[in-house]
Design a protein around this motif. Sequence first.
Motif, mmCIF file in Angstrom:
data_model
loop_
_atom_site.group_PDB
_atom_site.id
_atom_site.type_symbol
_atom_site.label_atom_id
_atom_site.label_comp_id
_atom_site.label_asym_id
_atom_site.label_seq_id
_atom_site.Cartn_x
_atom_site.Cartn_y
_atom_site.Cartn_z
ATOM 1 N N ALA A 1 -8.849 -9.511 0.753
ATOM 2 C CA ALA A 1 -7.759 -9.249 1.692
ATOM 3 C C ALA A 1 -6.598 -8.535 1.002
ATOM 4 O O ALA A 1 -6.009 -7.607 1.555
ATOM 5 C CB ALA A 1 -7.281 -10.549 2.316
ATOM 6 N N LYS A 2 -6.274 -8.962 -0.217
ATOM 7 C CA LYS A 2 -5.187 -8.294 -0.957
ATOM 8 C C LYS A 2 -5.553 -6.867 -1.291
ATOM 9 O O LYS A 2 -4.714 -5.969 -1.217
ATOM 10 C CB LYS A 2 -4.868 -9.076 -2.230
ATOM 11 N N ALA A 3 -6.816 -6.610 -1.670
ATOM 12 C CA ALA A 3 -7.255 -5.246 -1.964
ATOM 13 C C ALA A 3 -7.149 -4.374 -0.720
ATOM 14 O O ALA A 3 -6.709 -3.227 -0.792
ATOM 15 C CB ALA A 3 -8.691 -5.262 -2.484
ATOM 16 N N ALA A 4 -7.543 -4.899 0.441
ATOM 17 C CA ALA A 4 -7.433 -4.137 1.690
ATOM 18 C C ALA A 4 -5.981 -3.867 2.037
ATOM 19 O O ALA A 4 -5.634 -2.785 2.501
ATOM 20 C CB ALA A 4 -8.110 -4.894 2.822
ATOM 21 N N LEU A 5 -5.107 -4.832 1.776
ATOM 22 C CA LEU A 5 -3.684 -4.671 2.074
ATOM 23 C C LEU A 5 -3.047 -3.632 1.161
ATOM 24 O O LEU A 5 -2.209 -2.843 1.594
ATOM 25 C CB LEU A 5 -2.977 -6.020 1.928
ATOM 26 N N ASN A 6 -3.469 -3.600 -0.103
ATOM 27 C CA ASN A 6 -2.921 -2.634 -1.066
ATOM 28 C C ASN A 6 -3.438 -1.221 -0.800
ATOM 29 O O ASN A 6 -2.770 -0.251 -1.146
ATOM 30 C CB ASN A 6 -3.248 -3.059 -2.492
ATOM 31 N N ALA A 7 -4.630 -1.088 -0.254
ATOM 32 C CA ALA A 7 -5.218 0.230 0.009
ATOM 33 C C ALA A 7 -4.931 0.681 1.431
ATOM 34 O O ALA A 7 -5.714 1.400 2.030
ATOM 35 C CB ALA A 7 -6.719 0.162 -0.224
ATOM 36 N N THR A 8 -3.804 0.283 1.954
ATOM 37 C CA THR A 8 -3.493 0.517 3.357
ATOM 38 C C THR A 8 -3.371 1.988 3.724
ATOM 39 O O THR A 8 -2.938 2.811 2.924
ATOM 40 C CB THR A 8 -2.199 -0.220 3.746
ATOM 41 N N LEU A 9 -3.810 2.256 4.927
ATOM 42 C CA LEU A 9 -3.439 3.518 5.559
ATOM 43 C C LEU A 9 -2.010 3.231 6.005
ATOM 44 O O LEU A 9 -1.301 2.524 5.331
ATOM 45 C CB LEU A 9 -4.345 3.796 6.755
ATOM 46 N N ALA A 10 -1.624 3.647 7.112
ATOM 47 C CA ALA A 10 -0.332 3.228 7.648
ATOM 48 C C ALA A 10 -0.619 2.336 8.842
ATOM 49 O O ALA A 10 -1.572 2.569 9.573
ATOM 50 C CB ALA A 10 0.472 4.448 8.066
ATOM 51 N N ALA A 11 0.201 1.336 9.012
ATOM 52 C CA ALA A 11 0.032 0.481 10.185
ATOM 53 C C ALA A 11 0.225 1.327 11.437
ATOM 54 O O ALA A 11 1.026 2.260 11.443
ATOM 55 C CB ALA A 11 1.051 -0.647 10.162
ATOM 56 N N PRO A 12 -0.531 1.027 12.482
ATOM 57 C CA PRO A 12 -0.332 1.783 13.719
ATOM 58 C C PRO A 12 1.123 1.693 14.179
ATOM 59 O O PRO A 12 1.765 0.665 14.014
ATOM 60 C CB PRO A 12 -1.256 1.089 14.718
ATOM 61 N N THR A 13 1.615 2.765 14.717
ATOM 62 C CA THR A 13 2.995 2.778 15.182
ATOM 63 C C THR A 13 3.132 1.859 16.390
ATOM 64 O O THR A 13 2.144 1.574 17.070
ATOM 65 C CB THR A 13 3.430 4.203 15.574
ATOM 66 N N PRO A 14 4.339 1.381 16.660
ATOM 67 C CA PRO A 14 4.528 0.501 17.818
ATOM 68 C C PRO A 14 3.978 1.139 19.093
ATOM 69 O O PRO A 14 4.181 2.321 19.345
ATOM 70 C CB PRO A 14 6.042 0.331 17.886
#
Length: 179
Positions: free
Chosen positions: A62-75
């Motif tokens: 989960a931490k690896a996925a969080l660190n390799a983030t794209l951008a969170a979808p915009t509101p």
Amino acid sequence: MATFLKRKATVVALAALSLTLAGGGIAAAANPAAKTAAEAGQPGARQPGHQPPVTAAESRAAKAALNATLAAPTPGLVAWAVVSANGTLLQHSANVVSAKKFSPSVPGQFAGQYQVTLDYDIHLKSLHATIGTNDPANVPPGGEVSVAPRYLTPNAVFVQTRSSSGGYADRPFHLVIAN
């Protein structure tokens, strides 16, 4: 004479009512093969709702996925996933990283428990799930689904599916995370 007939009619009506009620009670008591709540299609007692403990491997992933983030979808946009009853991620939006089914053979894990991991923090987001498939007929099995943020994992969602009678059961589902 009229008073006598009124009283007699009242007594007869009360006697008929009493016999009807008594007969119904006797008939119900004489039925030894009464159906249980599950047989009658009524919900039974619910199992306690809890999430399986987070393993060290799950936490690292989960931490690896969080660190390799794209951008969170915009509101206003959503992340979504379609997950099979065996935990396979069938279809999903770009921010969904993985899905897994917990094994009921492991202590503390039960049938119908799933985790869907995303590449951004989902706390304070709106989570929605429904039983559903992606097969051509698209007729999902009957059941219930609940969804919550995954305990101690900020970028994962916990999903619990149940049968219509409330017992733990593996069911396919659709998940939407509204931003």
